[in-house]
Design a protein around this motif. Structure first.
Motif, PDB file in Angstrom:
ATOM      1  N   ARG A  27      53.833  96.599  35.020  1.00  0.00           N
ATOM      2  CA  ARG A  27      53.647  96.133  36.401  1.00  0.00           C
ATOM      3  C   ARG A  27      54.285  97.106  37.386  1.00  0.00           C
ATOM      4  O   ARG A  27      53.676  97.491  38.386  1.00  0.00           O
ATOM      5  CB  ARG A  27      54.226  94.733  36.586  1.00  0.00           C
ATOM      6  CG  ARG A  27      53.921  94.134  37.974  1.00  0.00           C
ATOM      7  CD  ARG A  27      54.627  92.807  38.189  1.00  0.00           C
ATOM      8  NE  ARG A  27      56.073  92.931  38.178  1.00  0.00           N
ATOM      9  CZ  ARG A  27      56.800  93.407  39.210  1.00  0.00           C
ATOM     10  NH1 ARG A  27      56.215  93.788  40.315  1.00  0.00           N
ATOM     11  NH2 ARG A  27      58.106  93.482  39.116  1.00  0.00           N
ATOM     12  N   LYS A  31      52.119  99.282  40.110  1.00  0.00           N
ATOM     13  CA  LYS A  31      52.386  99.144  41.550  1.00  0.00           C
ATOM     14  C   LYS A  31      52.743 100.489  42.171  1.00  0.00           C
ATOM     15  O   LYS A  31      52.351 100.790  43.296  1.00  0.00           O
ATOM     16  CB  LYS A  31      53.481  98.114  41.810  1.00  0.00           C
ATOM     17  CG  LYS A  31      52.976  96.688  41.698  1.00  0.00           C
ATOM     18  CD  LYS A  31      54.059  95.725  42.130  1.00  0.00           C
ATOM     19  CE  LYS A  31      53.517  94.353  42.319  1.00  0.00           C
ATOM     20  NZ  LYS A  31      53.045  94.085  43.651  1.00  0.00           N
ATOM     21  N   SER A  49      45.488  88.603  39.935  1.00  0.00           N
ATOM     22  CA  SER A  49      46.369  87.433  39.830  1.00  0.00           C
ATOM     23  C   SER A  49      47.846  87.793  39.781  1.00  0.00           C
ATOM     24  O   SER A  49      48.693  86.978  40.149  1.00  0.00           O
ATOM     25  CB  SER A  49      46.011  86.612  38.585  1.00  0.00           C
ATOM     26  OG  SER A  49      46.243  87.373  37.412  1.00  0.00           O
ATOM     27  N   THR A  50      48.182  89.007  39.383  1.00  0.00           N
ATOM     28  CA  THR A  50      49.587  89.373  39.220  1.00  0.00           C
ATOM     29  C   THR A  50      49.945  90.669  39.936  1.00  0.00           C
ATOM     30  O   THR A  50      50.780  90.674  40.828  1.00  0.00           O
ATOM     31  CB  THR A  50      49.933  89.523  37.720  1.00  0.00           C
ATOM     32  OG1 THR A  50      49.613  88.305  37.061  1.00  0.00           O
ATOM     33  CG2 THR A  50      51.403  89.838  37.519  1.00  0.00           C
ATOM     34  N   ARG A  53      48.780  90.588  43.667  1.00  0.00           N
ATOM     35  CA  ARG A  53      48.876  89.271  44.296  1.00  0.00           C
ATOM     36  C   ARG A  53      49.602  89.329  45.631  1.00  0.00           C
ATOM     37  O   ARG A  53      49.241  88.653  46.574  1.00  0.00           O
ATOM     38  CB  ARG A  53      49.570  88.296  43.356  1.00  0.00           C
ATOM     39  CG  ARG A  53      49.600  86.869  43.892  1.00  0.00           C
ATOM     40  CD  ARG A  53      50.278  85.939  42.954  1.00  0.00           C
ATOM     41  NE  ARG A  53      51.678  86.332  42.835  1.00  0.00           N
ATOM     42  CZ  ARG A  53      52.450  86.004  41.820  1.00  0.00           C
ATOM     43  NH1 ARG A  53      51.981  85.295  40.842  1.00  0.00           N
ATOM     44  NH2 ARG A  53      53.692  86.399  41.770  1.00  0.00           N
ATOM     45  N   LYS A  54      50.613  90.139  45.712  1.00  0.00           N
ATOM     46  CA  LYS A  54      51.382  90.244  46.955  1.00  0.00           C
ATOM     47  C   LYS A  54      51.124  91.613  47.564  1.00  0.00           C
ATOM     48  O   LYS A  54      50.025  91.886  47.992  1.00  0.00           O
ATOM     49  CB  LYS A  54      52.856  89.999  46.682  1.00  0.00           C
ATOM     50  CG  LYS A  54      53.120  88.557  46.247  1.00  0.00           C
ATOM     51  CD  LYS A  54      54.565  88.303  45.988  1.00  0.00           C
ATOM     52  CE  LYS A  54      54.737  86.858  45.513  1.00  0.00           C
ATOM     53  NZ  LYS A  54      56.033  86.617  44.977  1.00  0.00           N
ATOM     54  N   SER A  55      52.113  92.463  47.608  1.00  0.00           N
ATOM     55  CA  SER A  55      51.922  93.773  48.213  1.00  0.00           C
ATOM     56  C   SER A  55      51.976  94.843  47.132  1.00  0.00           C
ATOM     57  O   SER A  55      52.853  94.788  46.276  1.00  0.00           O
ATOM     58  CB  SER A  55      53.025  94.016  49.234  1.00  0.00           C
ATOM     59  OG  SER A  55      52.864  95.269  49.818  1.00  0.00           O
ATOM     60  N   ARG A  57      48.092  94.475  48.565  1.00  0.00           N
ATOM     61  CA  ARG A  57      47.075  93.440  48.383  1.00  0.00           C
ATOM     62  C   ARG A  57      45.719  94.086  48.146  1.00  0.00           C
ATOM     63  O   ARG A  57      45.471  95.202  48.560  1.00  0.00           O
ATOM     64  CB  ARG A  57      47.047  92.599  49.663  1.00  0.00           C
ATOM     65  CG  ARG A  57      46.224  91.369  49.582  1.00  0.00           C
ATOM     66  CD  ARG A  57      47.079  90.162  49.194  1.00  0.00           C
ATOM     67  NE  ARG A  57      46.270  88.979  49.434  1.00  0.00           N
ATOM     68  CZ  ARG A  57      45.698  88.304  48.465  1.00  0.00           C
ATOM     69  NH1 ARG A  57      45.881  88.638  47.229  1.00  0.00           N
ATOM     70  NH2 ARG A  57      44.951  87.269  48.732  1.00  0.00           N
ATOM     71  N   ASN A 105      52.034  85.736  33.047  1.00  0.00           N
ATOM     72  CA  ASN A 105      50.825  86.274  33.659  1.00  0.00           C
ATOM     73  C   ASN A 105      49.562  86.033  32.837  1.00  0.00           C
ATOM     74  O   ASN A 105      48.890  86.968  32.434  1.00  0.00           O
ATOM     75  CB  ASN A 105      50.972  87.776  33.929  1.00  0.00           C
ATOM     76  CG  ASN A 105      52.272  88.116  34.604  1.00  0.00           C
ATOM     77  OD1 ASN A 105      53.094  88.825  34.046  1.00  0.00           O
ATOM     78  ND2 ASN A 105      52.481  87.610  35.794  1.00  0.00           N
TER      79      ASN A 105
END
Length: 151
Positions: A27, A31, A49-50, A53-55, A57, A105
């Protein structure tokens, strides 16, 4: 030459994927790559989904679904028919079940993901549907500026 879609790798991936520490390392790595590249296309069972999911996006998410018989036949052909079809089908069934039920997850469709039924669409129809959805969602999100950049 490493074939990421070999039966041997598929058999091991499901066990690695359920390890929380392995998932966290991957992860962080994903990212980092996504943040370095402002426009990127990601593929994976938990991207929307994982990972995204946030930043940062995502703009568009697809959820691909294929019945087990069709998916097994395709994978069997990819493997050059070196493994019995029955074994490929069993492996795919187990991997999907374990991915959906894993604690960390799990595989799931996010609410805004566009469902693509790969078992009922040929490649041309699938690409056309995806392109249409990408254009629609980006136009909604970015408005006319998006259309102007395309020309």
């Amino acid at each position: 030459h490493l074939n990421l879609h070999s039966q041997e790798i598929s058999n091991h991936v499901v066990f690695l994927a359920k390890q929380k520490k392995v998932r966290e390392i991957i992860r962080i790595f994903q990212k980092k790559i996504i943040k370095q590249h402002h426009q990127i296309c990601c593929e994976g069972r938990d991207q929307a989904s994982t990972i995204l999911r946030k930043s940062p996006r995502y703009d568009v998410a697809f959820y691909f679904k294929c019945n087990l018989n069709t998916a097994s036949l395709r994978r069997w052909r990819d493997l050059k028919k070196k493994i019995p079809l029955k074994e490929v089908k069993k492996s795919l069934r187990i991997r999907t079940l374990l991915d959906k039920k894993r604690r960390h997850n799990p595989l799931k469709k996010v609410a805004d993901a566009v469902l693509i039924r790969t078992d009922i669409l040929n490649k041309k129809a699938m690409v056309a549907k995806m392109s249409k959805e990408i254009d629609r969602k980006l136009l909604l999100k970015y408005g006319r500026n998006f259309k102007a950049r395309q020309k």
